[in-house]
Design a protein around this motif. Structure first.
Motif, PDB file in Angstrom:
ATOM      1  N   PRO A 162       0.824  -1.216   0.000  1.00 53.96           N
ATOM      2  CA  PRO A 162       0.000   0.000   0.000  1.00 53.96           C
ATOM      3  C   PRO A 162       0.856   1.263   0.000  1.00 53.96           C
ATOM      4  O   PRO A 162       1.924   1.313   0.623  1.00 53.96           O
ATOM      5  CB  PRO A 162      -0.783  -0.132   1.309  1.00 53.96           C
ATOM      6  N   MET A 163       0.395   2.284  -0.690  1.00 59.09           N
ATOM      7  CA  MET A 163       1.103   3.565  -0.750  1.00 59.09           C
ATOM      8  C   MET A 163       0.174   4.696  -0.360  1.00 59.09           C
ATOM      9  O   MET A 163      -0.966   4.761  -0.832  1.00 59.09           O
ATOM     10  CB  MET A 163       1.648   3.815  -2.166  1.00 59.09           C
ATOM     11  N   SER A 164       0.679   5.582   0.499  1.00 56.14           N
ATOM     12  CA  SER A 164      -0.030   6.832   0.761  1.00 56.14           C
ATOM     13  C   SER A 164       0.192   7.760  -0.424  1.00 56.14           C
ATOM     14  O   SER A 164       0.990   7.471  -1.323  1.00 56.14           O
ATOM     15  CB  SER A 164       0.512   7.483   2.032  1.00 56.14           C
ATOM     16  N   GLU A 214       3.811   8.293 -17.960  1.00 50.14           N
ATOM     17  CA  GLU A 214       4.000   9.522 -18.725  1.00 50.14           C
ATOM     18  C   GLU A 214       2.675  10.121 -19.189  1.00 50.14           C
ATOM     19  O   GLU A 214       2.624  11.296 -19.575  1.00 50.14           O
ATOM     20  CB  GLU A 214       4.904   9.245 -19.924  1.00 50.14           C
ATOM     21  N   ARG A 215       1.597   9.369 -19.136  1.00 51.22           N
ATOM     22  CA  ARG A 215       0.293   9.877 -19.553  1.00 51.22           C
ATOM     23  C   ARG A 215      -0.361  10.753 -18.485  1.00 51.22           C
ATOM     24  O   ARG A 215      -1.365  11.404 -18.746  1.00 51.22           O
ATOM     25  CB  ARG A 215      -0.633   8.709 -19.896  1.00 51.22           C
ATOM     26  N   GLY A 216       0.179  10.732 -17.277  1.00 52.13           N
ATOM     27  CA  GLY A 216      -0.372  11.569 -16.219  1.00 52.13           C
ATOM     28  C   GLY A 216      -0.248  10.906 -14.864  1.00 52.13           C
ATOM     29  O   GLY A 216      -0.160   9.679 -14.772  1.00 52.13           O
ATOM     30  N   PRO A 217      -0.241  11.677 -13.783  1.00 53.46           N
ATOM     31  CA  PRO A 217       0.004  11.130 -12.438  1.00 53.46           C
ATOM     32  C   PRO A 217      -1.063  10.176 -11.945  1.00 53.46           C
ATOM     33  O   PRO A 217      -0.800   9.380 -11.049  1.00 53.46           O
ATOM     34  CB  PRO A 217       0.082  12.390 -11.568  1.00 53.46           C
ATOM     35  N   ARG A 218      -2.287  10.239 -12.482  1.00 53.04           N
ATOM     36  CA  ARG A 218      -3.335   9.337 -12.007  1.00 53.04           C
ATOM     37  C   ARG A 218      -3.524   8.112 -12.903  1.00 53.04           C
ATOM     38  O   ARG A 218      -4.361   7.249 -12.604  1.00 53.04           O
ATOM     39  CB  ARG A 218      -4.664  10.098 -11.891  1.00 53.04           C
ATOM     40  N   THR A 219      -2.772   8.033 -13.987  1.00 51.57           N
ATOM     41  CA  THR A 219      -2.936   6.894 -14.896  1.00 51.57           C
ATOM     42  C   THR A 219      -2.683   5.569 -14.186  1.00 51.57           C
ATOM     43  O   THR A 219      -3.434   4.603 -14.354  1.00 51.57           O
ATOM     44  CB  THR A 219      -1.982   7.023 -16.098  1.00 51.57           C
ATOM     45  N   LEU A 220      -1.646   5.505 -13.373  1.00 52.69           N
ATOM     46  CA  LEU A 220      -1.320   4.261 -12.681  1.00 52.69           C
ATOM     47  C   LEU A 220      -2.325   3.946 -11.585  1.00 52.69           C
ATOM     48  O   LEU A 220      -2.664   2.787 -11.356  1.00 52.69           O
ATOM     49  CB  LEU A 220       0.090   4.329 -12.091  1.00 52.69           C
ATOM     50  N   VAL A 248      -8.706   0.420  -5.492  1.00 48.80           N
ATOM     51  CA  VAL A 248     -10.122   0.146  -5.244  1.00 48.80           C
ATOM     52  C   VAL A 248     -10.299  -1.297  -4.783  1.00 48.80           C
ATOM     53  O   VAL A 248      -9.754  -2.230  -5.369  1.00 48.80           O
ATOM     54  CB  VAL A 248     -10.953   0.395  -6.523  1.00 48.80           C
ATOM     55  N   GLY A 249     -11.064  -1.485  -3.707  1.00 50.81           N
ATOM     56  CA  GLY A 249     -11.336  -2.821  -3.199  1.00 50.81           C
ATOM     57  C   GLY A 249     -10.364  -3.302  -2.146  1.00 50.81           C
ATOM     58  O   GLY A 249     -10.406  -4.469  -1.744  1.00 50.81           O
ATOM     59  N   PHE A 250      -9.478  -2.406  -1.662  1.00 48.50           N
ATOM     60  CA  PHE A 250      -8.499  -2.777  -0.638  1.00 48.50           C
ATOM     61  C   PHE A 250      -8.575  -1.835   0.558  1.00 48.50           C
ATOM     62  O   PHE A 250      -8.890  -0.653   0.407  1.00 48.50           O
ATOM     63  CB  PHE A 250      -7.077  -2.730  -1.206  1.00 48.50           C
ATOM     64  N   PRO A 307      -5.767   2.736   0.547  1.00 52.02           N
ATOM     65  CA  PRO A 307      -4.531   3.438   0.186  1.00 52.02           C
ATOM     66  C   PRO A 307      -4.745   4.315  -1.046  1.00 52.02           C
ATOM     67  O   PRO A 307      -5.736   4.192  -1.757  1.00 52.02           O
ATOM     68  CB  PRO A 307      -3.549   2.298  -0.121  1.00 52.02           C
ATOM     69  N   TRP A 308      -3.778   5.177  -1.296  1.00 52.99           N
ATOM     70  CA  TRP A 308      -3.812   5.995  -2.503  1.00 52.99           C
ATOM     71  C   TRP A 308      -3.465   5.148  -3.729  1.00 52.99           C
ATOM     72  O   TRP A 308      -3.988   5.368  -4.823  1.00 52.99           O
ATOM     73  CB  TRP A 308      -2.822   7.154  -2.373  1.00 52.99           C
ATOM     74  N   ALA A 309      -2.598   4.160  -3.529  1.00 52.11           N
ATOM     75  CA  ALA A 309      -2.196   3.257  -4.615  1.00 52.11           C
ATOM     76  C   ALA A 309      -1.801   1.917  -4.010  1.00 52.11           C
ATOM     77  O   ALA A 309      -1.432   1.834  -2.831  1.00 52.11           O
ATOM     78  CB  ALA A 309      -1.039   3.840  -5.425  1.00 52.11           C
ATOM     79  N   ILE A 310      -1.864   0.876  -4.823  1.00 54.48           N
ATOM     80  CA  ILE A 310      -1.487  -0.478  -4.397  1.00 54.48           C
ATOM     81  C   ILE A 310      -0.626  -1.107  -5.492  1.00 54.48           C
ATOM     82  O   ILE A 310      -1.010  -1.110  -6.664  1.00 54.48           O
ATOM     83  CB  ILE A 310      -2.734  -1.376  -4.192  1.00 54.48           C
ATOM     84  N   LEU A 311       0.544  -1.612  -5.106  1.00 55.85           N
ATOM     85  CA  LEU A 311       1.330  -2.427  -6.023  1.00 55.85           C
ATOM     86  C   LEU A 311       1.118  -3.885  -5.604  1.00 55.85           C
ATOM     87  O   LEU A 311       1.419  -4.256  -4.471  1.00 55.85           O
ATOM     88  CB  LEU A 311       2.819  -2.074  -5.977  1.00 55.85           C
ATOM     89  N   GLN A 312       0.584  -4.692  -6.508  1.00 55.32           N
ATOM     90  CA  GLN A 312       0.283  -6.090  -6.194  1.00 55.32           C
ATOM     91  C   GLN A 312       1.404  -7.012  -6.666  1.00 55.32           C
ATOM     92  O   GLN A 312       2.062  -6.760  -7.676  1.00 55.32           O
ATOM     93  CB  GLN A 312      -1.031  -6.516  -6.850  1.00 55.32           C
ATOM     94  N   LEU A 313       1.588  -8.093  -5.920  1.00 55.63           N
ATOM     95  CA  LEU A 313       2.565  -9.115  -6.268  1.00 55.63           C
ATOM     96  C   LEU A 313       1.837 -10.458  -6.338  1.00 55.63           C
ATOM     97  O   LEU A 313       1.076 -10.802  -5.438  1.00 55.63           O
ATOM     98  CB  LEU A 313       3.697  -9.182  -5.249  1.00 55.63           C
ATOM     99  N   ARG A 314       2.121 -11.215  -7.402  1.00 56.39           N
ATOM    100  CA  ARG A 314       1.463 -12.494  -7.621  1.00 56.39           C
ATOM    101  C   ARG A 314       2.496 -13.615  -7.569  1.00 56.39           C
ATOM    102  O   ARG A 314       3.596 -13.496  -8.122  1.00 56.39           O
ATOM    103  CB  ARG A 314       0.775 -12.488  -8.983  1.00 56.39           C
ATOM    104  N   ALA A 315       2.148 -14.715  -6.911  1.00 58.65           N
ATOM    105  CA  ALA A 315       3.070 -15.837  -6.776  1.00 58.65           C
ATOM    106  C   ALA A 315       3.514 -16.356  -8.138  1.00 58.65           C
ATOM    107  O   ALA A 315       2.710 -16.499  -9.059  1.00 58.65           O
ATOM    108  CB  ALA A 315       2.416 -16.956  -5.980  1.00 58.65           C
ATOM    109  N   GLU A 316       4.815 -16.640  -8.254  1.00 58.57           N
ATOM    110  CA  GLU A 316       5.377 -17.209  -9.470  1.00 58.57           C
ATOM    111  C   GLU A 316       5.342 -18.724  -9.440  1.00 58.57           C
ATOM    112  O   GLU A 316       5.230 -19.374 -10.475  1.00 58.57           O
ATOM    113  CB  GLU A 316       6.835 -16.751  -9.631  1.00 58.57           C
TER     114      GLU A 316
END
Length: 455
Positions: A209-211, A250-256, A264-266, A275-284
């Motif tokens: 999670p990212m603020s 590069e398309r804009g700060p909210r694109t990601l 959404v949903g966390f 959170p403001w943003a979420i980076l997800q990691l998936r098992a390999e």
């Protein structure tokens, strides 16, 4: 039935799928694979059917184009789908696989098939002497060399079709060791998981999670980071479904935050808020010892990848099992250069399968290999196999390859490739209606072909 002698060039997903189906039907198949002697820049494994990008085969739901395509492939006896299902790893509503175990199983299956002769050889061109015995009546050459075909073979193909071949750039995401993540910050959950009865600590994804302030730092670093450049003589073209994360940024700060990092949903367990943003990691792998950074395919240099992604909370000390990278994907202008049976108009007897035809994605590539095998086998039995209905996922995908357009681009399986419903429907109901129509038409087609003996 007349048995055929067939050369399959390339031991990737399409090549293995095609070779296995033809061999099981009694045909003699020689599978040419350049590994381990030669590898593209993106290949590292010695196994066949290596998944070089994500380990995800995307949605498994029937209300998605690719989920529907998987179901149709299962009904057609796909080896690819059988082994993918057998080596799945948790990924929510998607089908993801343990890529190493999957590739090993596919390699073992090919090696165990008596009608397949596996030859280590880099086919240099369409006129390579090793292909000469596979021309003429009762013979065929299947070019399934993949989107990273060697320079020589790509040049030979371009010469054969009479035009400079097309290309686009594809990026793959980094993989990190799970033990190096800070689990005081990272939490396990799937999107909307708790609303669906998921208990704390469950879920198929790890989430960083990212603020807003933390995201702004990451975003600024991503924009400023050094990238690997394309060759001066090549125009860089990205497939929209595999855009590098920095190109999206590069398309804009909210694109990601509305795309691969959408929160959404966390709920962050530390704050009780979204959170403001979420980076997800998936098992390999099935043991979850390594994780793929979902949606973070990149062309950053390796040093910059380590610096930038370690700015994400929970990844401060991340250890990278594999850095992301970028490679050129080769494909042809299918409607112009391929006949409806996927043979080269300029070289009858030479067929294309996989991403080089202009389909995009693991599942789609394997599907094209399976379809070609079905078609060749039917012809050997004196039968003509009609295309699946265009309302089906496979039929829509094949129709994409024979529909002329001004600027042909590779495509995944999606409902935009099939005809309109022809009836008014609420937006939320449309996918279910497309799926129901596809299942009905495909089921009728499959039953008819089985009754006729074509499948």
């Amino acid at each position: 039935m007349q048995t055929m002698s067939i050369a399959v060039v390339g031991g990737g997903l399409a090549g293995c799928e095609c070779a296995l189906h033809l061999a099981r039907a009694g045909h003699s198949v020689t599978l040419f694979e350049q590994k381990p002697g030669h590898r593209s820049a993106a290949h590292i494994s010695e196994h066949l059917a290596e998944l070089v990008c994500s380990n995800s085969l995307r949605s498994d739901e029937l209300t998605s184009g690719v989920g529907l395509l998987k179901a149709e492939m299962r009904a057609l006896g796909s080896d690819f789908m059988e082994l993918a299902d057998a080596h799945r790893v948790p990924a929510g509503k998607a089908l993801a696989v343990d890529r190493e175990a999957f590739a090993r199983a596919m390699t073992e299956r090919v090696a165990a098939q008596a009608n397949i002769t596996l030859v280590e050889h880099q086919v240099a061109s369409l006129d390579d002497p090793v292909l000469a015995p596979f021309t003429g009546e009762g013979r065929a050459v299947v070019l399934a060399a993949g989107p990273m075909a060697s320079e020589g073979l790509s040049a030979s193909l371009a010469e054969a079709v009479g035009a400079k071949h097309c290309y686009f750039y594809d990026a793959i995401a980094p993989i990190v060791w799970t033990h190096s993540l800070n689990m005081d910050v990272v939490f396990r959950a799937s999107r909307y998981g708790q609303e669906n009865g998921e208990a704390d600590g469950e879920g198929d994804y790890l989430n960083c999670p990212m603020s807003r302030d933390e995201y702004d730092v990451f975003y600024a670093a991503l924009l400023e980071a050094q990238k690997v450049s394309a060759h001066e003589f090549e125009q860089e073209k990205h497939f929209e479904g595999c855009m590098p994360v920095e190109a999206l940024a590069e398309r804009g700060p909210r694109t990601l935050t509305f795309g691969p990092l959408k929160p959404v949903g966390f709920v962050d367990p530390r704050t009780g808020r979204r959170p403001w943003a979420i980076l997800q990691l998936r098992a390999e792998k099935a043991n979850s010892e390594t994780c793929n950074l979902v949606g973070c395919q990149t062309k950053l240099t390796q040093g910059e990848q380590a610096r930038v992604f370690r700015l994400v909370p929970g990844m401060e000390n991340a250890e990278f099992a594999r850095f992301g990278s970028m490679h050129r994907n080769t494909y042809v202008n299918a409607p112009d250069v391929l006949a409806p049976d996927l043979s080269l108009r300029a070289r009858p007897g030479v067929y294309l399968a996989g991403q080089i035809t202009g389909v995009e994605g693991y599942v789609e590539s394997a599907a094209s290999g399976l379809w070609l095998a079905l078609l060749l086998n039917a012809r050997a039995r004196g039968l003509e196999l009609p295309h699946p209905p265009v309302e089906s996922a496979l039929g829509g995908l094949l129709n994409h390859l024979r529909t002329p357009v001004k600027h042909f681009q590779p495509s995944n399986a999606h409902f935009g490739l099939v005809p309109e419903l022809g009836e008014r429907a609420r937006k939320k109901d449309r996918k279910a209606l497309y799926s129901a129509r596809a299942q009905e038409t495909f089921g009728e087609w499959l039953a008819a072909q089985r009754e006729a003996g074509a499948i």
